[in-house]
Scaffold this motif. Structure first.
Motif, mmCIF file in Angstrom:
data_model
loop_
_atom_site.group_PDB
_atom_site.id
_atom_site.type_symbol
_atom_site.label_atom_id
_atom_site.label_comp_id
_atom_site.label_asym_id
_atom_site.label_seq_id
_atom_site.Cartn_x
_atom_site.Cartn_y
_atom_site.Cartn_z
ATOM 1 N N ARG A 18 23.025 -8.535 11.151
ATOM 2 C CA ARG A 18 24.373 -9.125 11.223
ATOM 3 C C ARG A 18 25.382 -8.116 10.707
ATOM 4 O O ARG A 18 25.210 -7.551 9.634
ATOM 5 C CB ARG A 18 24.462 -10.400 10.386
ATOM 6 C CG ARG A 18 25.862 -11.016 10.385
ATOM 7 C CD ARG A 18 25.960 -12.205 9.438
ATOM 8 N NE ARG A 18 27.320 -12.701 9.361
ATOM 9 C CZ ARG A 18 28.243 -12.255 8.509
ATOM 10 N NH1 ARG A 18 27.943 -11.280 7.656
ATOM 11 N NH2 ARG A 18 29.462 -12.765 8.505
ATOM 12 N N GLU A 19 26.445 -7.907 11.487
ATOM 13 C CA GLU A 19 27.564 -7.063 11.067
ATOM 14 C C GLU A 19 28.841 -7.889 11.218
ATOM 15 O O GLU A 19 28.937 -8.720 12.121
ATOM 16 C CB GLU A 19 27.705 -5.806 11.939
ATOM 17 C CG GLU A 19 26.440 -5.002 12.150
ATOM 18 C CD GLU A 19 25.576 -5.527 13.273
ATOM 19 O OE1 GLU A 19 26.128 -5.986 14.293
ATOM 20 O OE2 GLU A 19 24.342 -5.487 13.126
ATOM 21 N N SER A 20 29.805 -7.654 10.345
ATOM 22 C CA SER A 20 31.089 -8.346 10.487
ATOM 23 C C SER A 20 32.225 -7.440 10.020
ATOM 24 O O SER A 20 32.016 -6.503 9.250
ATOM 25 C CB SER A 20 31.094 -9.656 9.674
ATOM 26 O OG SER A 20 31.172 -9.392 8.289
ATOM 27 N N GLU A 59 32.137 -11.427 13.836
ATOM 28 C CA GLU A 59 30.769 -11.133 13.404
ATOM 29 C C GLU A 59 29.861 -11.035 14.624
ATOM 30 O O GLU A 59 30.105 -11.685 15.641
ATOM 31 C CB GLU A 59 30.250 -12.201 12.437
ATOM 32 C CG GLU A 59 30.114 -13.579 13.043
ATOM 33 C CD GLU A 59 29.672 -14.636 12.045
ATOM 34 O OE1 GLU A 59 29.280 -14.289 10.918
ATOM 35 O OE2 GLU A 59 29.733 -15.827 12.414
ATOM 36 N N THR A 80 38.147 -12.860 11.086
ATOM 37 C CA THR A 80 36.820 -12.245 11.024
ATOM 38 C C THR A 80 36.144 -12.264 12.384
ATOM 39 O O THR A 80 36.258 -13.243 13.130
ATOM 40 C CB THR A 80 35.935 -13.000 10.009
ATOM 41 O OG1 THR A 80 36.540 -12.947 8.722
ATOM 42 C CG2 THR A 80 34.537 -12.401 9.930
#
Length: 196
Positions: free
Chosen positions: A151-153, A171, A169
């Motif tokens: 997971r990247e955000s 993600e 945001t």
């Protein structure tokens, strides 16, 4: 269209809630603002559109999101070096339509652009209840290949006071090619944060 109305309403609720809390926070005496250091750094809550460019978001599916950030494990003597020290985080995203929900953990780096504006990036992993494979090409579920996922955000935020902030945001969850199916899941939304 349903997702834009839901997000618009969610953003309005977040804005009204955060401004009323900001007003209440501004009335606190200065002595109440200076508290002892804590293990907890920040709590965030918000809403996101579920994969608006993919099958899980075609009819406007949305999520309730929550996240807790812990304090930095150690501090640096100068501001520039402190930007390289991440805060551990954990959180979750609950889908309102019975599609993919997930819990995640990782590290977050926050950089001040101005005293009131900041940008943020995070990396980590997520466990989900989604589908590993989807055989129906018309399914409203996304084939994620396996669990856990990476997971990247990224976020852009504004501080409303010493304690309150709002942020946009995005993600992305993906298995990075470690499993057979790998389209991933991308959510976009808005959150309100409270710093301890």
């Amino acid at each position: 269209m349903r997702v834009s109305k839901a997000l618009g309403f969610s953003l309005l609720v977040l804005f009204i809630g955060s401004t009323s809390l900001f007003a209440a926070d501004a009335k606190k005496p200065l002595s109440a603002a200076s508290a002892q250091p804590s293990l907890l750094s920040e709590f965030r809550i918000g809403f996101s559109a579920q994969d608006p460019w993919g099958p899980e978001g075609e009819d406007g599916s949305a999520n309730l999101t929550g996240e807790i950030l812990l304090a930095k494990p150690f501090t640096a003597s100068d501001l520039f070096t402190s930007y390289f020290i991440p805060r551990p985080h954990f959180g979750g995203s609950l889908n309102f339509d019975g599609r993919t929900s997930f819990a995640y953990t990782g590290l977050t780096w926050t950089i001040d652009v101005t005293p009131d504006v900041f940008v943020e990036g995070s990396v980590g992993g997520a466990f989900h209840n989604g589908k590993d494979k989807v055989n129906d090409p018309f399914s409203d579920r996304q084939a994620l290949g396996c669990s856990p996922l990476f997971r990247e955000s990224g976020s852009v935020g504004v501080r409303l006071s010493a304690n309150w902030s709002v942020m946009a945001t995005i993600e992305h969850l993906s298995n990075a090619g470690t499993c057979s199916d790998n389209r991933g899941l991308t959510n976009v939304g808005a959150r309100v944060g409270y710093s301890f």
